[in-house]
Design a protein around this motif. Structure first.
Motif, PDB file in Angstrom:
ATOM      1  N   ALA A 102       3.679   2.654  -7.892  1.00 46.04           N
ATOM      2  CA  ALA A 102       2.465   2.690  -8.706  1.00 46.04           C
ATOM      3  C   ALA A 102       2.642   1.863  -9.977  1.00 46.04           C
ATOM      4  N   GLU A 103       3.802   1.982 -10.622  1.00 47.97           N
ATOM      5  CA  GLU A 103       4.019   1.253 -11.876  1.00 47.97           C
ATOM      6  C   GLU A 103       4.205  -0.243 -11.636  1.00 47.97           C
ATOM      7  N   LYS A 141       3.717  -8.558   8.792  1.00 50.09           N
ATOM      8  CA  LYS A 141       5.102  -9.032   8.820  1.00 50.09           C
ATOM      9  C   LYS A 141       5.998  -8.169   7.940  1.00 50.09           C
ATOM     10  N   LYS A 142       5.472  -7.781   6.777  1.00 51.79           N
ATOM     11  CA  LYS A 142       6.247  -6.981   5.834  1.00 51.79           C
ATOM     12  C   LYS A 142       5.348  -5.920   5.221  1.00 51.79           C
ATOM     13  N   MET A 143       5.898  -4.705   5.100  1.00 53.30           N
ATOM     14  CA  MET A 143       5.171  -3.599   4.495  1.00 53.30           C
ATOM     15  C   MET A 143       5.929  -3.116   3.268  1.00 53.30           C
ATOM     16  N   VAL A 144       5.240  -3.058   2.134  1.00 53.63           N
ATOM     17  CA  VAL A 144       5.811  -2.520   0.905  1.00 53.63           C
ATOM     18  C   VAL A 144       5.055  -1.236   0.585  1.00 53.63           C
ATOM     19  N   GLY A 145       5.745  -0.109   0.593  1.00 56.32           N
ATOM     20  CA  GLY A 145       5.079   1.166   0.359  1.00 56.32           C
ATOM     21  C   GLY A 145       6.068   2.234  -0.047  1.00 56.32           C
ATOM     22  N   SER A 146       5.585   3.473  -0.055  1.00 57.07           N
ATOM     23  CA  SER A 146       6.450   4.576  -0.484  1.00 57.07           C
ATOM     24  C   SER A 146       6.585   5.671   0.569  1.00 57.07           C
ATOM     25  N   SER A 154       0.853  -1.182   0.000  1.00 61.43           N
ATOM     26  CA  SER A 154       0.000   0.000   0.000  1.00 61.43           C
ATOM     27  C   SER A 154       0.888   1.231   0.000  1.00 61.43           C
ATOM     28  N   ASN A 155       0.344   2.361  -0.394  1.00 62.34           N
ATOM     29  CA  ASN A 155       1.165   3.566  -0.443  1.00 62.34           C
ATOM     30  C   ASN A 155       1.793   3.887   0.907  1.00 62.34           C
ATOM     31  N   ASN A 156       1.034   3.722   1.984  1.00 59.98           N
ATOM     32  CA  ASN A 156       1.546   4.003   3.325  1.00 59.98           C
ATOM     33  C   ASN A 156       0.834   3.096   4.313  1.00 59.98           C
ATOM     34  N   CYS A 157       1.064   3.326   5.588  1.00 61.50           N
ATOM     35  CA  CYS A 157       0.495   2.419   6.594  1.00 61.50           C
ATOM     36  C   CYS A 157      -0.487   3.123   7.519  1.00 61.50           C
ATOM     37  N   GLY A 158      -1.263   4.051   6.951  1.00 60.74           N
ATOM     38  CA  GLY A 158      -2.283   4.715   7.743  1.00 60.74           C
ATOM     39  C   GLY A 158      -1.700   5.582   8.849  1.00 60.74           C
ATOM     40  N   VAL A 159      -2.467   5.783   9.899  1.00 63.28           N
ATOM     41  CA  VAL A 159      -2.000   6.511  11.082  1.00 63.28           C
ATOM     42  C   VAL A 159      -2.078   5.565  12.269  1.00 63.28           C
ATOM     43  N   ASP A 160      -1.593   6.022  13.408  1.00 70.42           N
ATOM     44  CA  ASP A 160      -1.479   5.131  14.568  1.00 70.42           C
ATOM     45  C   ASP A 160      -2.793   4.485  14.989  1.00 70.42           C
ATOM     46  N   ASP A 161      -3.902   5.209  14.845  1.00 70.22           N
ATOM     47  CA  ASP A 161      -5.160   4.693  15.381  1.00 70.22           C
ATOM     48  C   ASP A 161      -6.228   4.458  14.318  1.00 70.22           C
ATOM     49  N   TRP A 162      -5.821   4.366  13.035  1.00 67.47           N
ATOM     50  CA  TRP A 162      -6.841   4.139  12.011  1.00 67.47           C
ATOM     51  C   TRP A 162      -6.214   3.536  10.764  1.00 67.47           C
ATOM     52  N   GLY A 163      -7.043   2.870   9.990  1.00 71.96           N
ATOM     53  CA  GLY A 163      -6.572   2.260   8.748  1.00 71.96           C
ATOM     54  C   GLY A 163      -5.589   1.140   9.017  1.00 71.96           C
ATOM     55  N   LEU A 164      -4.610   1.015   8.149  1.00 71.57           N
ATOM     56  CA  LEU A 164      -3.615  -0.047   8.309  1.00 71.57           C
ATOM     57  C   LEU A 164      -2.825   0.080   9.599  1.00 71.57           C
ATOM     58  N   GLY A 165      -2.832   1.261  10.189  1.00 72.70           N
ATOM     59  CA  GLY A 165      -2.161   1.439  11.478  1.00 72.70           C
ATOM     60  C   GLY A 165      -2.713   0.525  12.560  1.00 72.70           C
ATOM     61  N   LEU A 166      -3.977   0.120  12.433  1.00 71.80           N
ATOM     62  CA  LEU A 166      -4.573  -0.795  13.411  1.00 71.80           C
ATOM     63  C   LEU A 166      -3.985  -2.194  13.281  1.00 71.80           C
ATOM     64  N   LEU A 167      -3.779  -2.645  12.033  1.00 69.67           N
ATOM     65  CA  LEU A 167      -3.132  -3.948  11.817  1.00 69.67           C
ATOM     66  C   LEU A 167      -1.688  -3.906  12.306  1.00 69.67           C
ATOM     67  N   GLU A 210       9.906  -2.458   2.768  1.00 69.47           N
ATOM     68  CA  GLU A 210      10.506  -2.155   1.470  1.00 69.47           C
ATOM     69  C   GLU A 210       9.921  -0.832   1.003  1.00 69.47           C
ATOM     70  N   LEU A 211      10.744   0.224   1.052  1.00 72.73           N
ATOM     71  CA  LEU A 211      10.304   1.538   0.623  1.00 72.73           C
ATOM     72  C   LEU A 211      10.727   1.773  -0.821  1.00 72.73           C
ATOM     73  N   LEU A 212       9.809   2.305  -1.605  1.00 70.29           N
ATOM     74  CA  LEU A 212      10.031   2.514  -3.029  1.00 70.29           C
ATOM     75  C   LEU A 212       9.642   3.937  -3.406  1.00 70.29           C
ATOM     76  N   PRO A 213      10.264   4.483  -4.466  1.00 79.13           N
ATOM     77  CA  PRO A 213       9.742   5.749  -4.991  1.00 79.13           C
ATOM     78  C   PRO A 213       8.271   5.578  -5.344  1.00 79.13           C
ATOM     79  N   GLN A 214       7.484   6.608  -5.093  1.00 80.95           N
ATOM     80  CA  GLN A 214       6.043   6.448  -5.259  1.00 80.95           C
ATOM     81  C   GLN A 214       5.646   6.084  -6.693  1.00 80.95           C
ATOM     82  N   GLY A 215       6.298   6.689  -7.663  1.00 82.67           N
ATOM     83  CA  GLY A 215       6.003   6.357  -9.053  1.00 82.67           C
ATOM     84  C   GLY A 215       6.369   4.922  -9.383  1.00 82.67           C
TER      85      GLY A 215
END
Length: 229
Positions: A104-105, A71-76, A51-64, A96-101
């Motif tokens: 997306a590609e 175990k692993k987060m791939v985002g930008s 996903s692009n990011n991991c949400g915030v501390d108390d909402w979205g992917l931040g809850l997971l 694994e952090l990647l350039p946002q473009g």
């Protein structure tokens, strides 16, 4: 006609430990928040999340993340999530952090059945370590492999019973490409209409990419509220 789930728990029932997930959204805009909450309640773990990011501390992917289900987060973008930063620095999560473009590609290519592509982004940086490079017209490019997922979770403004989706304004963001790149795509929609209720020329994700849908209301929290003084 696609499967129309009657509960979010039913919608995520097939997602098991160790699954690779793609999750739509940008910050908290356009995230499938109820599907994420159902995963939190289900307690699945060892997830790889793209996903692009991991949400915030108390909402979205931040809850997971808070529940140590990822175990692993791939985002930008690490973004506004202090818990994400803490887990990365302590080595509790693989990232694994990647350039946002590039991210997306990689997702778009996965949905299009393209196994890899060359990009100039990341050449000469740690991102290029261990990756093939090649020169085209005197410029060096980096080979990046496509991304795909066991399940894609997306959020749409409208969906019909065939699985065609329409996104609203900036909530469109990563959702269309993520919908195409999952083996199984589950769409959380704000409005479920009958087949024929969407104008064909306005459809963003064709039904062929969607396996099931569920209608739900979202809180639509704001990641960082900024107002005039």
């Amino acid at each position: 006609m696609k499967t129309i789930h009657t509960s979010f728990q039913e919608a995520v029932a097939g997602i098991q430990d160790g699954a690779v997930l793609m999750v739509g959204g940008f910050g908290l805009c356009g995230i499938p928040e109820n599907l994420i909450l159902a995963l939190v309640e289900k307690g699945v773990k060892d997830l790889t999340v793209i996903s692009n990011n991991c949400g915030v501390d108390d909402w979205g992917l931040g809850l997971l993340l808070k529940n140590k289900q990822i175990k692993k987060m791939v985002g930008s973008y690490v973004g506004e999530n202090k818990e994400f930063e803490r887990q990365v620095l302590s080595g509790e999560i693989e990232v694994e952090l990647l350039p946002q473009g590039t991210l997306a590609e990689k997702i778009r290519a996965g949905g299009a059945g393209i196994p890899a592509f060359y990009t100039p982004a990341g050449v000469g940086t740690p991102i290029a370590e261990g990756k093939e490079t090649r020169v085209f017209n005197g410029k060096e490019y980096l080979l990046e492999e496509a991304l795909a997922a066991d399940f894609s979770l997306v959020r749409a403004w409208k969906g019909d019973r065939m699985g065609n989706l329409v996104y609203r304004k900036t909530a469109r963001n990563f959702n269309p490409m993520i919908a195409a790149a999952g083996k199984t795509t589950i769409a959380e929609v704000e409005n479920l209409v009958e087949t024929g209720g969407l104008e064909p020329e306005n459809i963003h994700t064709p039904s062929i990419y969607v396996q099931s849908l569920i209608k739900g209301s979202q809180e639509k929290r704001i990641e960082r509220l900024t107002v005039k003084s």
